[in-house]
Design a protein around this motif. Structure first.
Motif, PDB file in Angstrom:
ATOM      1  N   LEU A  73       0.840  -1.187   0.000  1.00 37.28           N
ATOM      2  CA  LEU A  73       0.000   0.000   0.000  1.00 37.28           C
ATOM      3  C   LEU A  73       0.878   1.240   0.000  1.00 37.28           C
ATOM      4  O   LEU A  73       1.807   1.356   0.795  1.00 37.28           O
ATOM      5  N   LEU A  74       0.589   2.174  -0.903  1.00 31.46           N
ATOM      6  CA  LEU A  74       1.344   3.416  -0.945  1.00 31.46           C
ATOM      7  C   LEU A  74       0.976   4.289   0.252  1.00 31.46           C
ATOM      8  O   LEU A  74      -0.086   4.129   0.846  1.00 31.46           O
ATOM      9  N   PRO A  75       1.829   5.263   0.628  1.00 28.81           N
ATOM     10  CA  PRO A  75       1.552   6.098   1.797  1.00 28.81           C
ATOM     11  C   PRO A  75       0.284   6.920   1.619  1.00 28.81           C
ATOM     12  O   PRO A  75      -0.158   7.190   0.506  1.00 28.81           O
ATOM     13  N   PHE A  76      -0.301   7.349   2.761  1.00 27.47           N
ATOM     14  CA  PHE A  76      -1.459   8.224   2.722  1.00 27.47           C
ATOM     15  C   PHE A  76      -1.060   9.582   2.152  1.00 27.47           C
ATOM     16  O   PHE A  76       0.112   9.947   2.147  1.00 27.47           O
ATOM     17  N   PRO A  77      -2.020  10.367   1.668  1.00 30.70           N
ATOM     18  CA  PRO A  77      -1.691  11.661   1.070  1.00 30.70           C
ATOM     19  C   PRO A  77      -0.947  12.561   2.046  1.00 30.70           C
ATOM     20  O   PRO A  77      -1.184  12.533   3.248  1.00 30.70           O
ATOM     21  N   ASP A  78      -0.050  13.378   1.515  1.00 34.78           N
ATOM     22  CA  ASP A  78       0.725  14.320   2.310  1.00 34.78           C
ATOM     23  C   ASP A  78      -0.143  15.550   2.555  1.00 34.78           C
ATOM     24  O   ASP A  78      -0.248  16.437   1.709  1.00 34.78           O
ATOM     25  N   MET A  79      -0.782  15.616   3.735  1.00 38.35           N
ATOM     26  CA  MET A  79      -1.732  16.679   4.007  1.00 38.35           C
ATOM     27  C   MET A  79      -1.060  18.049   4.019  1.00 38.35           C
ATOM     28  O   MET A  79      -1.588  19.015   3.481  1.00 38.35           O
ATOM     29  N   THR A  80       0.128  18.140   4.629  1.00 33.69           N
ATOM     30  CA  THR A  80       0.821  19.424   4.673  1.00 33.69           C
ATOM     31  C   THR A  80       1.232  19.855   3.273  1.00 33.69           C
ATOM     32  O   THR A  80       1.130  21.030   2.917  1.00 33.69           O
ATOM     33  N   GLY A  81       1.683  18.901   2.464  1.00 30.89           N
ATOM     34  CA  GLY A  81       2.053  19.228   1.093  1.00 30.89           C
ATOM     35  C   GLY A  81       0.876  19.755   0.298  1.00 30.89           C
ATOM     36  O   GLY A  81       1.006  20.721  -0.470  1.00 30.89           O
ATOM     37  N   LEU A  82      -0.289  19.146   0.478  1.00 35.69           N
ATOM     38  CA  LEU A  82      -1.486  19.622  -0.213  1.00 35.69           C
ATOM     39  C   LEU A  82      -1.860  21.032   0.232  1.00 35.69           C
ATOM     40  O   LEU A  82      -2.245  21.878  -0.579  1.00 35.69           O
ATOM     41  N   LEU A  83      -1.738  21.285   1.534  1.00 33.60           N
ATOM     42  CA  LEU A  83      -2.070  22.614   2.045  1.00 33.60           C
ATOM     43  C   LEU A  83      -1.104  23.663   1.509  1.00 33.60           C
ATOM     44  O   LEU A  83      -1.511  24.767   1.128  1.00 33.60           O
ATOM     45  N   VAL A  84       0.181  23.336   1.461  1.00 35.40           N
ATOM     46  CA  VAL A  84       1.175  24.272   0.924  1.00 35.40           C
ATOM     47  C   VAL A  84       0.869  24.585  -0.538  1.00 35.40           C
ATOM     48  O   VAL A  84       0.959  25.739  -0.975  1.00 35.40           O
ATOM     49  N   GLN A  85       0.482  23.570  -1.309  1.00 31.15           N
ATOM     50  CA  GLN A  85       0.124  23.799  -2.711  1.00 31.15           C
ATOM     51  C   GLN A  85      -1.057  24.751  -2.822  1.00 31.15           C
ATOM     52  O   GLN A  85      -1.065  25.671  -3.650  1.00 31.15           O
ATOM     53  N   GLN A  86      -2.061  24.529  -1.995  1.00 29.97           N
ATOM     54  CA  GLN A  86      -3.253  25.366  -2.078  1.00 29.97           C
ATOM     55  C   GLN A  86      -2.951  26.805  -1.665  1.00 29.97           C
ATOM     56  O   GLN A  86      -3.366  27.756  -2.335  1.00 29.97           O
ATOM     57  N   LEU A  87      -2.228  26.975  -0.563  1.00 31.31           N
ATOM     58  CA  LEU A  87      -1.890  28.321  -0.115  1.00 31.31           C
ATOM     59  C   LEU A  87      -1.037  29.043  -1.154  1.00 31.31           C
ATOM     60  O   LEU A  87      -1.226  30.242  -1.406  1.00 31.31           O
ATOM     61  N   SER A  88      -0.110  28.321  -1.760  1.00 31.93           N
ATOM     62  CA  SER A  88       0.748  28.923  -2.784  1.00 31.93           C
ATOM     63  C   SER A  88      -0.076  29.405  -3.971  1.00 31.93           C
ATOM     64  O   SER A  88       0.209  30.461  -4.552  1.00 31.93           O
ATOM     65  N   ALA A  89      -1.100  28.637  -4.327  1.00 28.83           N
ATOM     66  CA  ALA A  89      -1.962  29.051  -5.435  1.00 28.83           C
ATOM     67  C   ALA A  89      -2.758  30.303  -5.078  1.00 28.83           C
ATOM     68  O   ALA A  89      -2.994  31.170  -5.929  1.00 28.83           O
ATOM     69  N   HIS A  90      -3.152  30.436  -3.811  1.00 33.00           N
ATOM     70  CA  HIS A  90      -3.962  31.578  -3.394  1.00 33.00           C
ATOM     71  C   HIS A  90      -3.154  32.872  -3.351  1.00 33.00           C
ATOM     72  O   HIS A  90      -3.721  33.957  -3.531  1.00 33.00           O
ATOM     73  N   VAL A  91      -1.861  32.777  -3.063  1.00 36.70           N
ATOM     74  CA  VAL A  91      -1.033  33.992  -2.978  1.00 36.70           C
ATOM     75  C   VAL A  91       0.085  33.941  -4.021  1.00 36.70           C
ATOM     76  O   VAL A  91       1.192  34.426  -3.788  1.00 36.70           O
ATOM     77  N   GLU A  92      -0.228  33.384  -5.168  1.00 39.94           N
ATOM     78  CA  GLU A  92       0.781  33.248  -6.229  1.00 39.94           C
ATOM     79  C   GLU A  92       1.355  34.601  -6.634  1.00 39.94           C
ATOM     80  O   GLU A  92       2.569  34.749  -6.848  1.00 39.94           O
ATOM     81  N   GLU A  93       0.500  35.602  -6.732  1.00 40.85           N
ATOM     82  CA  GLU A  93       0.954  36.939  -7.137  1.00 40.85           C
ATOM     83  C   GLU A  93       1.951  37.502  -6.129  1.00 40.85           C
ATOM     84  O   GLU A  93       2.993  38.066  -6.506  1.00 40.85           O
ATOM     85  N   GLU A  94       1.648  37.349  -4.846  1.00 38.83           N
ATOM     86  CA  GLU A  94       2.529  37.883  -3.802  1.00 38.83           C
ATOM     87  C   GLU A  94       3.844  37.104  -3.728  1.00 38.83           C
ATOM     88  O   GLU A  94       4.899  37.679  -3.433  1.00 38.83           O
ATOM     89  N   ILE A  95       3.787  35.805  -3.994  1.00 33.28           N
ATOM     90  CA  ILE A  95       5.016  35.005  -3.996  1.00 33.28           C
ATOM     91  C   ILE A  95       5.936  35.463  -5.124  1.00 33.28           C
ATOM     92  O   ILE A  95       7.149  35.619  -4.942  1.00 33.28           O
ATOM     93  N   LYS A  96       5.358  35.705  -6.296  1.00 30.20           N
ATOM     94  CA  LYS A  96       6.165  36.177  -7.429  1.00 30.20           C
ATOM     95  C   LYS A  96       6.774  37.542  -7.145  1.00 30.20           C
ATOM     96  O   LYS A  96       7.887  37.837  -7.581  1.00 30.20           O
ATOM     97  N   ALA A  97       6.045  38.364  -6.390  1.00 34.72           N
ATOM     98  CA  ALA A  97       6.552  39.696  -6.058  1.00 34.72           C
ATOM     99  C   ALA A  97       7.589  39.658  -4.944  1.00 34.72           C
ATOM    100  O   ALA A  97       8.247  40.673  -4.675  1.00 34.72           O
ATOM    101  N   GLY A  98       7.732  38.516  -4.275  1.00 33.31           N
ATOM    102  CA  GLY A  98       8.719  38.387  -3.211  1.00 33.31           C
ATOM    103  C   GLY A  98       8.249  38.874  -1.858  1.00 33.31           C
ATOM    104  O   GLY A  98       9.047  38.937  -0.913  1.00 33.31           O
ATOM    105  N   SER A  99       6.971  39.197  -1.729  1.00 36.58           N
ATOM    106  CA  SER A  99       6.472  39.704  -0.449  1.00 36.58           C
ATOM    107  C   SER A  99       5.942  38.597   0.460  1.00 36.58           C
ATOM    108  O   SER A  99       5.728  38.825   1.652  1.00 36.58           O
ATOM    109  N   VAL A 100       5.723  37.408  -0.101  1.00 30.87           N
ATOM    110  CA  VAL A 100       5.242  36.265   0.676  1.00 30.87           C
ATOM    111  C   VAL A 100       6.081  35.043   0.315  1.00 30.87           C
ATOM    112  O   VAL A 100       6.409  34.829  -0.856  1.00 30.87           O
ATOM    113  N   GLU A 101       6.424  34.260   1.320  1.00 29.65           N
ATOM    114  CA  GLU A 101       7.133  33.001   1.123  1.00 29.65           C
ATOM    115  C   GLU A 101       6.389  31.902   1.880  1.00 29.65           C
ATOM    116  O   GLU A 101       5.843  32.147   2.956  1.00 29.65           O
TER     117      GLU A 101
END
Length: 226
Positions: A73-101
């Motif tokens: 059986l493969l491991p369960f989904p990486d919950m933190t990884g999924l959350l990081v992906q979602q948050l990154s998508a929500h503040v993509e503009e700010e990440i590109k501008a360097g104001s959010v990491e």
């Protein structure tokens, strides 16, 4: 007197006991085998539901991996990884501008905001841009079990005002302002939140003696997995 052999028909009774034992063993191993099998369809549905809940499009992938030694059986989904992906998508503009990491940590993840996008110089009052950014991340964070520690950081340049005698007061006031907004505007449970003022004591990069460093003037949201 003539002797008579008497076996009472019991010579083969041991076979009945033996057959019963074999039947019970067979049933036992069938139960073990059945309980060890994975319902791959149900597992796939659970994985897809979790990804959708975190705003990540579901993608098919094998759940049971075959090999020479059988299946695993493969491991369960990486919950933190999924959350990081979602948050990154929500503040993509700010990440590109360097104001959010956003980055992973050993305990979960951290969102790092430059103070210039959240506060005015020497102020602990959230700007309109700050509220807009916090609104973007609030919804995905609200529906997670992570505890959130908000840390305020400064550089070593001194501040002396009636409101903030030192960087200690300024850093904790900024962390508290973020928490108050999450509670008031998005109904976060206060029991999930904590505010810390770190002043200038945890710099990300070296400070210039005369000008400090803007990267060190920041607010961090630490997402802590339980």
């Amino acid at each position: 007197m003539t002797g008579h052999r008497h076996d009472g028909g019991g010579g083969l009774r041991w076979l009945l006991t033996y057959a019963d034992m074999i039947t019970l063993l067979l049933a036992f191993f069938i139960v073990l085998y059945a309980s060890s099998r994975v319902d791959t369809r149900r597992y796939t549905d659970v994985v897809s539901s979790i990804r959708v809940a975190f705003g990540v499009p579901p993608r098919p992938r094998p759940i049971v991996q075959a090999g020479h030694g059988g299946t695993a059986l493969l491991p369960f989904p990486d919950m933190t990884g999924l959350l990081v992906q979602q948050l990154s998508a929500h503040v993509e503009e700010e990440i590109k501008a360097g104001s959010v990491e956003i980055e992973r940590t050993e305990k979960g993840a951290v969102l790092r905001f430059q103070d210039s996008v959240l506060f005015g110089l020497g102020s602990a009052m959230l700007s309109d841009d700050a509220k807009r950014i916090l609104d973007k991340i609030a919804r995905p964070l609200l529906n997670t079990p992570y505890a959130i520690e908000v840390e305020g950081h400064t550089d070593p340049l001194p501040i002396r005002s009636s409101s903030f005698p030192s960087n200690w007061e300024l850093s904790v006031a900024r962390a508290t302002a973020v928490i108050r907004y999450l509670v008031a505007a998005h109904h976060f449970s206060p029991t999930r939140l904590a505010a810390k003022g770190m002043a200038e004591n945890q710099p990300l990069v070296p400070n210039d003696p005369a000008h400090g460093n803007p990267r060190n003037r920041r607010v961090e949201l630490h997402l802590l997995a339980s």
